[in-house]
Design an enzyme around this catalytic site. Structure first.
Site, PDB file in Angstrom:
ATOM      1  CG  ASP A 510     -27.618   0.901 -40.611  1.00  0.00           C
ATOM      2  OD1 ASP A 510     -28.141   0.287 -41.789  1.00  0.00           O
ATOM      3  OD2 ASP A 510     -27.965   2.018 -40.282  1.00  0.00           O
ATOM      4  CD  GLU A 740     -34.193   3.287 -35.060  1.00  0.00           C
ATOM      5  OE1 GLU A 740     -33.648   4.057 -33.889  1.00  0.00           O
ATOM      6  OE2 GLU A 740     -33.858   3.356 -36.056  1.00  0.00           O
TER       7      GLU A 740
HETATM    8  C1  6A9 Z   1     -29.256  10.106 -40.939  1.00  0.00           C
HETATM    9  C2  6A9 Z   1     -27.870  11.537 -40.166  1.00  0.00           C
HETATM   10  C3  6A9 Z   1     -28.283  13.695 -36.769  1.00  0.00           C
HETATM   11  C4  6A9 Z   1     -31.620   2.831 -40.005  1.00  0.00           C
HETATM   12  O1  6A9 Z   1     -35.668   3.615 -40.654  1.00  0.00           O
HETATM   13  C5  6A9 Z   1     -34.734   4.298 -41.712  1.00  0.00           C
HETATM   14  C6  6A9 Z   1     -33.364   3.456 -41.678  1.00  0.00           C
HETATM   15  C7  6A9 Z   1     -33.485   2.217 -41.909  1.00  0.00           C
HETATM   16  O2  6A9 Z   1     -33.626   2.077 -43.308  1.00  0.00           O
HETATM   17  C8  6A9 Z   1     -32.155   1.361 -41.863  1.00  0.00           C
HETATM   18  O3  6A9 Z   1     -32.193   0.064 -41.836  1.00  0.00           O
HETATM   19  N1  6A9 Z   1     -32.730   3.604 -40.292  1.00  0.00           N
HETATM   20  C9  6A9 Z   1     -31.665   1.485 -40.216  1.00  0.00           C
HETATM   21  O4  6A9 Z   1     -30.601   0.808 -39.918  1.00  0.00           O
HETATM   22  C10 6A9 Z   1     -32.581   4.914 -39.865  1.00  0.00           C
HETATM   23  C11 6A9 Z   1     -31.788   5.948 -40.723  1.00  0.00           C
HETATM   24  C12 6A9 Z   1     -31.473   7.258 -40.035  1.00  0.00           C
HETATM   25  C13 6A9 Z   1     -30.672   7.930 -40.804  1.00  0.00           C
HETATM   26  C14 6A9 Z   1     -30.447   9.290 -40.290  1.00  0.00           C
HETATM   27  C15 6A9 Z   1     -29.319  11.421 -40.350  1.00  0.00           C
HETATM   28  C16 6A9 Z   1     -27.748  12.131 -38.511  1.00  0.00           C
HETATM   29  O5  6A9 Z   1     -28.560  13.225 -37.891  1.00  0.00           O
END
Ligand code: 6A9
Length: 770
Positions: A510, A740
């Protein structure tokens, strides 16, 4: 003519984005054809619920509340895993992905234990029973408590697509249960028994809910006060169409309210059983659950050998490892639906084809859905626990490949999943990648199981093979950089003025800082390394399948050749591997000074650039995960002096904290900096377990490979491995959750919880078997 041709071409591209890859599907059998995995806790987004691996499954699950503590508006009713519920803990303590699962929930001052067991047989996918036991968290609380009541609601709901019916069966005085029929399940019934504790009253609801995503709302609006202190469900609550026609019920719930401690057993029986030795209830249930626990414990020890290796320092640490694995397995869901996808050639998003996805999820509360690169990491653990489950998950993902060779990154399938995501975040672009981590899973499977794979498993890999080729070639063409041999993540925004550093969501990292000014000329060292690893894994698979893998071998050799890597990404200035692009470190977020007489006093912060960006390696003072990639994915040669530099850099306290490797070193200009005023740092210092896993794995590799830096690697290996394991475990003990990410100065869990996706890889760190 040019225009005419390109219009035709555009029309053709338009239909490609949602056209499935042309070839045999990888998933051959699902649903009733695999009875042992037909029913399961495939709704990871609820605290406790069961459904089947059938696109239009019957859906069942639990809600609970404590009547004396229920707040206006239904606050206090638990259903979906919500961080806002503030439960002190919840999660599977044992779950094998097939036969049973057992979960512990702390909802202060109460504890709940929820479990299910299954019985195969009949012709409609077997039967199951579930048990919910409620107690006080300890004796003290129990002694203080006065007549606390708990209400347990178990419901059954029909998906819009389910053909069949459900109804409450009751007599004047007593609720007998729920019965129904669907084309897949045939006739079935559910019975409810308070197998211990005193029942205060029971009630039911039979109605038409507006959708699976509104079940709790439907319950709330149907609660009635039958007498002071007596909250009941409303009974039959018919809904009508605009033309006054009565709608069939699609939602039937039974509520048992009892004095804590209280236990309810839910028994699901299939009409297709002509004989059953006994009912899965009471003592029979207890016995079978216990048998499953023992079996689980034995298998767990056999697979990971933590006791044999003398690894856990305490029984608590052992239970933690079991819980981490169980949450990965218990977090596996079954989804069905279509993503919203968009191609750059069309103005409006379109729907992908409707399809099932059997997948684990990163987080049951915050993102209970499939993520592409997360799943490759999940596969590393799942494939060690149950190879068939891991292959089945991969097979489902590869059936989502389109004819272009692309798989959408985030899978938001079905109304429940959609309800969790604001609609502006739901679109998946077909130019966007995400690291091809499934090649890590594949490589690990081949290395571990090799010739022990059975015929079915080989056949699965054979069916997957053309799709893996198409996927690889999608990356290799669409994510290519301008300079031969280089790669570039697409999807960075060159025009943003608010972001301190334009994000690279596609990389999975990200807000990890990249070139300050995105251009087509940039190249990304992490993607280069992913591609080298992927080519290598695909070449290995080609050989194993007796296919011609020469071109993958050539690509792998070409990319693994450290001369090319060094030429594209090594900085002599900072003595590090780095991205290349149009870059300056001299950026800052500032609030624009409003002009005199300007109304809007509070303008959003903007990025100010103090020095003209130049084309160069992004090397300055920035140091973190991206710079480590040639090491993390084991591309750098064991005899390379650059390995020594990396190992020494990595052991500096500015990057190596007491709790693991920071995503960004403390000396980096963007260390723990917000990306916009609304966007807190995410991959800018925090400790992430997937990357720490790769680091520990690589250290192990370099400590065993022939070369002059073995000892150096070995020392670091021990240090880093211990740091990560003990911190994740300590945080679990103190907070009740796996997180996380972890704070680099205190070790505290941060981001969302529970997060038992890749953070659960700590089990493999413990078993030292990567
Ligand atoms: C979007 C919008 C209130 C972020 O674990 C899943 C991912 C990873 O693949 C990624 O590498 N996470 C990491 O940087 C979480 C992504 C969550 C997206 C949520 C919803 C807001 O809602």
């Amino acid at each position: 003519l040019g225009i005419a041709v390109s219009c035709g071409y555009m029309g053709y591209l338009e239909t490609r984005i949602n056209t499935p890859f042309d070839g045999k599907k990888v998933v051959l059998k699902s649903g009733l054809d695999i009875p042992e995995r037909f029913w399961g806790s495939y709704r990871p987004g609820v605290y406790f619920g069961l459904k089947t691996r059938d696109p239009a499954s019957l859906v069942t699950g639990l809600m609970w509340y404590f009547p004396n503590r229920l707040k206006p508006g239904g606050h206090g009713i638990r259903h979906w895993c919500e961080q806002g519920d503030n439960l002190a803990k919840y999660g599977w303590v044992r779950h094998d992905g097939k036969n049973f699962g057992e979960q512990e929930i702390i909802d202060r001052p109460f504890s709940l234990n929820t479990s299910f067991i299954k019985r195969l047989g009949g012709s409609n996918g077997g039967e199951w029973s579930a048990r919910i036991s409620v107690d006080y968290i300890n004796k003290n609380v129990a002694n203080e408590a006065k007549d606390e009541l708990v209400s347990l609601i178990w419901y059954v709901a029909l998906d819009e697509e389910t053909k069949g019916y459900i109804e409450a069966s009751y007599s004047q005085t007593k609720i007998i249960g729920i019965k129904g029929y669907t084309s897949t399940l045939g006739d079935f019934k559910l019975k409810f028994v308070n197998s211990s504790g005193v029942l205060d009253h029971e009630s039911f609801l039979s109605t038409t809910a507006p959708g699976l995503h509104l079940l709790k709302e439907t319950v709330i609006s149907s609660l009635r006060l039958a007498a002071p202190q007596k909250i009941v469900l409303a009974g039959e609550l018919p809904s009508f169409t605009g033309h006054d026609e009565k709608l069939d019920p699609n939602f039937v719930a039974v509520q048992l309210t009892g004095r804590v401690p209280f236990t309810m057993d839910v028994i699901f029986e299939s009409g297709s059983f002509s004989y059953r030795p006994d009912t899965l209830v009471g003592d029979t249930y207890t016995k079978i659950l216990q048998k499953n626990r023992v079996q689980f414990d034995q298998t767990f020890e056999k697979k990971f050998q933590l006791k044999t290796k003398g690894i856990p320092s305490s029984s608590k640490e052992y239970a933690f490892a079991q819980a981490a694995l169980s949450n990965m397995i218990g977090g596996i869901g079954y989804f069905y639906g279509a993503s919203k996808v968009q191609s750059t050639y069309i103005k409006e998003p379109v729907y992908y084809w409707r399809a099932p996805l059997y997948t684990a999820v990163p987080s049951r509360s915050f993102f209970p859905r499939g993520f592409l690169w997360d799943e490759g990491f999940h596969g590393l653990l799942i494939s060690q626990w149950d190879l068939d489950i891991a292959l089945d998950i991969m097979s489902h993902w590869f059936d989502l490949l389109n004819v272009e060779g692309w798989i959408p990154r985030e899978q938001i399938l079905g109304v429940e999943a959609l309800a969790k995501v604001p609609s502006e975040f739901t679109i998946q672009w077909n130019t966007y990648a995400n690291p091809p981590t499934f090649f890590l899973t594949l490589e690990s499977i081949l290395r571990r199981y090799g010739d022990k794979l059975n015929e079915d498993q080989w056949a699965t890999l054979e069916r997957m093979y053309p799709r893996l080729q198409a996927w690889f070639s999608w990356f290799n063409t669409t994510q290519r950089g301008e300079v031969p041999g280089s790669y570039r993540w697409r999807g960075r925004d060159p025009d943003t003025t608010r972001e301190l550093n334009p994000k690279t969501l596609t990389s999975g990292l990200d807000d990890y800082p990249r070139a300050s000014h995105p251009t087509d000329e940039e190249r990304h060292v992490d993607l280069y390394c992913w591609m080298a690893m992927a080519a290598h894994a695909l070449a290995t698979l080609s050989d194993a399948l007796g296919q011609d893998g020469r071109k993958y071998r050539q690509t792998a050799d070409y990319l693994m050749d450290n001369k090319l890597l060094d030429r594209l990404h090594w900085s002599d200035f900072s003595r590090r591997y780095a991205d290349y692009g149009l870059h300056t470190d001299s950026v800052r977020l500032e609030r624009p000074q409003p002009l005199p007489r300007q109304q809007n006093q509070n303008m959003e912060m903007q990025r100010v650039v103090f020095k003209k960006p130049e084309y160069r390696l992004v090397d300055g003072m920035t140091f973190g995960y991206v710079n480590l990639f040639p090491f993390l994915l084991q591309i750098v040669h064991p005899t390379s002096p650059k390995l020594e530099t990396i190992l020494k850099d990595m052991s500096q306290p500015s990057i190596l904290s007491k709790f693991g490797l920071r995503s960004l070193s403390k000396t980096s200009p963007l260390y723990m900096k917000r990306n916009t005023e609304h966007d807190p740092p995410y991959w800018r210092g925090q400790i992430w377990i997937n990357m720490n896993f790769l680091a520990v794995r690589a250290l192990k590799h370099y400590s065993e490979a022939e070369g002059p830096y073995r000892k150096l690697a070995e020392g670091l290996y021990k240090e880093l491995r211990k740091a990560v394991i003990s911190n994740v475990f300590n945080q679990y003990r103190h907070t009740g959750y796996v997180w996380e990410q972890y704070n680099d100065s205190t070790g505290e869990g941060s981001g969302c919880r529970p997060f038992t996706g890749w953070s659960a890889l700590v089990v493999l760190l413990m078993s030292e078997d990567y």
